[in-house]
Design a protein around this motif. Structure first.
Motif, short mmCIF file in Angstrom:
data_model
loop_
_atom_site.label_atom_id
_atom_site.label_comp_id
_atom_site.label_asym_id
_atom_site.label_seq_id
_atom_site.Cartn_x
_atom_site.Cartn_y
_atom_site.Cartn_z
N ILE A 237 0.84 -1.20 0.00
CA ILE A 237 0.00 0.00 0.00
C ILE A 237 0.87 1.25 0.00
CG2 ILE A 237 -2.04 -1.00 1.10
CD1 ILE A 237 -1.03 0.06 3.78
N LEU A 238 0.33 2.30 -0.60
CA LEU A 238 1.03 3.57 -0.63
C LEU A 238 0.98 4.25 0.72
CD1 LEU A 238 2.40 5.81 -2.38
CD2 LEU A 238 0.09 6.73 -2.78
N MET A 239 -0.17 4.12 1.39
CA MET A 239 -0.37 4.80 2.67
C MET A 239 -1.65 4.27 3.32
SD MET A 239 -1.81 8.52 1.37
CE MET A 239 -2.16 9.04 3.05
N MET A 240 -1.95 4.78 4.51
CA MET A 240 -3.17 4.40 5.22
C MET A 240 -3.87 5.64 5.75
SD MET A 240 -3.63 1.77 8.47
CE MET A 240 -2.61 2.71 9.65
N PHE A 241 -5.19 5.70 5.52
CA PHE A 241 -6.05 6.68 6.18
C PHE A 241 -6.78 5.96 7.30
CE2 PHE A 241 -5.78 8.85 2.03
CZ PHE A 241 -5.58 10.17 2.43
N THR A 242 -6.77 6.54 8.49
CA THR A 242 -7.50 5.90 9.59
C THR A 242 -8.35 6.92 10.35
OG1 THR A 242 -7.34 4.61 11.64
CG2 THR A 242 -5.55 6.15 11.19
N ASP A 243 -9.55 6.48 10.71
CA ASP A 243 -10.40 7.26 11.59
C ASP A 243 -9.81 7.21 12.99
OD1 ASP A 243 -12.58 8.74 12.48
OD2 ASP A 243 -13.89 6.99 12.67
N ALA A 244 -10.24 8.12 13.86
CA ALA A 244 -9.78 8.10 15.25
C ALA A 244 -10.59 7.12 16.08
CB ALA A 244 -9.85 9.50 15.85
N GLU A 245 -11.92 7.19 15.96
CA GLU A 245 -12.81 6.43 16.85
C GLU A 245 -13.37 5.22 16.13
OE1 GLU A 245 -15.09 10.17 17.16
OE2 GLU A 245 -15.26 9.56 19.25
N MET A 246 -13.05 4.03 16.62
CA MET A 246 -13.52 2.80 15.99
C MET A 246 -13.67 1.70 17.03
SD MET A 246 -11.14 2.72 12.55
CE MET A 246 -9.64 3.04 13.50
N PRO A 247 -14.60 0.77 16.80
CA PRO A 247 -14.74 -0.36 17.72
C PRO A 247 -13.46 -1.17 17.82
CG PRO A 247 -16.60 -0.25 16.22
CD PRO A 247 -15.58 0.74 15.72
N GLU A 248 -13.27 -1.79 18.95
CA GLU A 248 -12.18 -2.74 19.23
C GLU A 248 -10.81 -2.09 19.35
OE1 GLU A 248 -12.96 -6.95 17.83
OE2 GLU A 248 -13.77 -5.82 16.13
N MET A 249 -10.45 -1.20 18.40
CA MET A 249 -9.17 -0.49 18.51
C MET A 249 -9.29 0.83 17.78
SD MET A 249 -5.32 -1.57 17.20
CE MET A 249 -5.16 -2.92 18.38
N ASP A 250 -8.98 1.94 18.47
CA ASP A 250 -9.10 3.24 17.82
C ASP A 250 -7.88 3.55 16.96
OD1 ASP A 250 -7.06 4.28 19.48
OD2 ASP A 250 -8.47 5.14 20.91
N GLY A 251 -7.97 4.64 16.21
CA GLY A 251 -6.92 4.97 15.27
C GLY A 251 -5.62 5.38 15.92
N TYR A 252 -5.70 5.94 17.12
CA TYR A 252 -4.48 6.30 17.84
C TYR A 252 -3.70 5.05 18.25
CZ TYR A 252 -7.14 10.66 18.37
OH TYR A 252 -7.87 11.79 18.14
N ARG A 253 -4.42 4.07 18.81
CA ARG A 253 -3.74 2.83 19.21
C ARG A 253 -3.22 2.09 17.98
NH1 ARG A 253 -4.05 -0.61 23.59
NH2 ARG A 253 -4.15 1.34 24.75
N LEU A 254 -4.01 2.08 16.90
CA LEU A 254 -3.55 1.44 15.67
C LEU A 254 -2.23 2.05 15.20
CD1 LEU A 254 -3.78 -0.23 13.04
CD2 LEU A 254 -5.32 1.56 12.17
N THR A 255 -2.17 3.37 15.19
CA THR A 255 -0.94 4.04 14.76
C THR A 255 0.23 3.69 15.67
OG1 THR A 255 -2.21 5.88 13.84
CG2 THR A 255 0.11 6.28 14.28
#
Length: 317
Positions: A237-255
C-alpha cells in the motif's frame, strides 16, 4: 444537565488510551442510544427555533447557538424510528461538532455518561443489514442490569441531509504526480460505511485501488499478516487513512502499534477524523501520524495522497 457535561474537557484525556465515554439517551423506544462524549459540545433544553423553508424534512428548524445559526435535526426521524409512539416527547438537544460543522440533535430522555473501552465496543451484527444507522454496539450496566446500547452513525445521518460533493478541483491536481497513482493501493480504516464510501469515491477518480477495514484491530491484523508473509508493507500500500474512533481499537492505538513494529514502522499514516481542533493535532504528534485532516475534504484527501506519492518519487519514503 449542565453538571452532566461540566467535566467534558477533562474527558478528552481518554482519547488515545483506547477508551471513550458515551452519552446515553432515549428516543421514545425501548432502545438506548449513545454518542461519543468527545463529539458533544453541550446538552441543552430544546430552544426556540425558526422554521427554514425548503430545508430537509429531518431538520425541525434553526436556532442561535453562541452567535451562530445551527440546524436542529430530529434524530428519531433521521434514523427512521417509528413515529407511532404517542408518549414520546423530545426534551433535549445534543449540540455536536462533526466534520467542521455544528448541529443539534433533538432527543428524548438523557440518561447518563458511561466510561468504557473501545475493546468493548463491537460492530453491529451482520444480521442488522445495510440500512441501519448504527456504527457500533456495546453493553453497559444500567441500574444493576446489563443493557444493549446502540451507537449512532452520525456521519451517515448527516450525509443523508447534506449531500457531500466528492469532486476534485482541477487546480489542486499535479498531473506529473497523479500519473503515477493509477493502480496504487491505499488502506482505509473507518467504522462508518459512509465515510469509507466518501474516500473511495474521491480517490478512485485517480485510479487508486481502495482496501477497506472497519476497525483498527482488523487493519492491524491485515498489516501483520502481510508482514508475516514476508511482504514489504510499503509495496502493498502507498499509505493508510484511519479514523480516530472505531470499535475494538481506535486509530491512535492502531498508529502506535504500527510504529512499534519494525516491519511497518515507517508506513505513511494520515488520521482522517470528524473530530477537529488542536487536541487532535497534539495526538497526531504523540502517536506518530504523518498527517491529520478533518472530514470530509476531497481536495485535502487528494493533496495528502499527492504529497505521499511525491515523496516516493523523490526517494524519500
Amino acid at each position: 444537565m449542565s453538571n452532566l457535561m461540566s467535566s467534558i474537557d477533562q474527558r478528552t484525556k481518554l482519547v488515545g488510551e483506547n477508551r471513550l465515554e458515551l452519552l446515553m439517551f432515549k428516543l421514545g423506544s425501548r432502545h438506548t442510544f449513545a454518542l461519543n462524549v468527545f463529539k458533544v459540545k453541550e446538552v441543552i433544553t430544546i430552544p426556540k427555533m425558526n422554521q427554514m423553508p425548503g430545508s430537509h424534512y429531518h431538520i425541525n428548524g434553526v436556532t442561535n447557538y453562541r452567535g451562530d445559526s445551527i440546524p436542529l435535526i430530529d434524530l428519531r426521524s433521521a434514523i427512521k424510528l417509528s413515529h407511532n409512539n404517542a408518549n414520546y416527547e423530545p426534551t433535549s438537544v445534543i449540540i455536536t461538532e462533526y466534520n467542521r460543522s455544528v448541529q443539534g440533535f433533538i432527543i428524548g430522555q438523557i440518561m447518563n455518561i458511561v466510561n468504557t473501552s473501545w475493546s468493548d465496543i463491537q460492530p453491529p451484527p451482520n444480521s442488522a443489514g445495510k440500512n441501519h444507522y448504527l456504527t457500533a454496539i456495546t453493553r453497559v450496566d444500567v441500574d444493576g442490569h446489563e443493557e444493549l446500547v446502540e451507537i449512532i452513525d452520525v456521519e451517515k445521518v448527516l450525509a443523508e441531509i447534506v449531500a457531500y460533493d466528492t469532486s476534485i478541483s482541477d487546480e489542486i491536481l499535479d498531473h506529473d504526480v497523479t500519473a503515477h497513482l493509477n493502480g496504487k493501493k491505499i488502506l482505509i480504516v473507518d467504522d462508518s460505511a459512509t465515510a469509507r464510501w466518501q474516500i473511495k469515491e474521491t480517490l478512485s477518480q485517480l485510479g487508486i485501488e481502495i482496501i477497506e477495514e472497519k476497525n483498527g484491530l482488523a487493519a492491524l491484523n491485515k498489516l501483520k499478516a502481510w508482514a508475516d508473509e514476508g511482504k514489504n508493507i510499503k509495496d502493498e500500500i502507498l499509505m493508510m487513512f484511519t479514523d480516530a474512533e472505531m470499535p475494538e481499537m481506535d486509530g491512535y492505538r492502531l498508529t502506535a502499534e504500527v510504529r512499534d513494529d519494525p516491519r511497518m514502522h515507517d508506513l505513511f499514516i494520515t488520521l482522517n477524523t470528524s473530530l477537529s481542533g488542536s487536541f487532535n493535532e497534539a495526538m497526531v504528534e504523540k502517536v506518530g501520524c504523518n498527517r491529520f485532516i478533518s472530514k470530509f475534504q476531497p481536495d485535502m484527501l487528494v493533496q495528502v495522497v499527492q504529497e505521499r506519492m511525491r515523496e516516493v518519487l523523490e526517494g524519500k519514503g
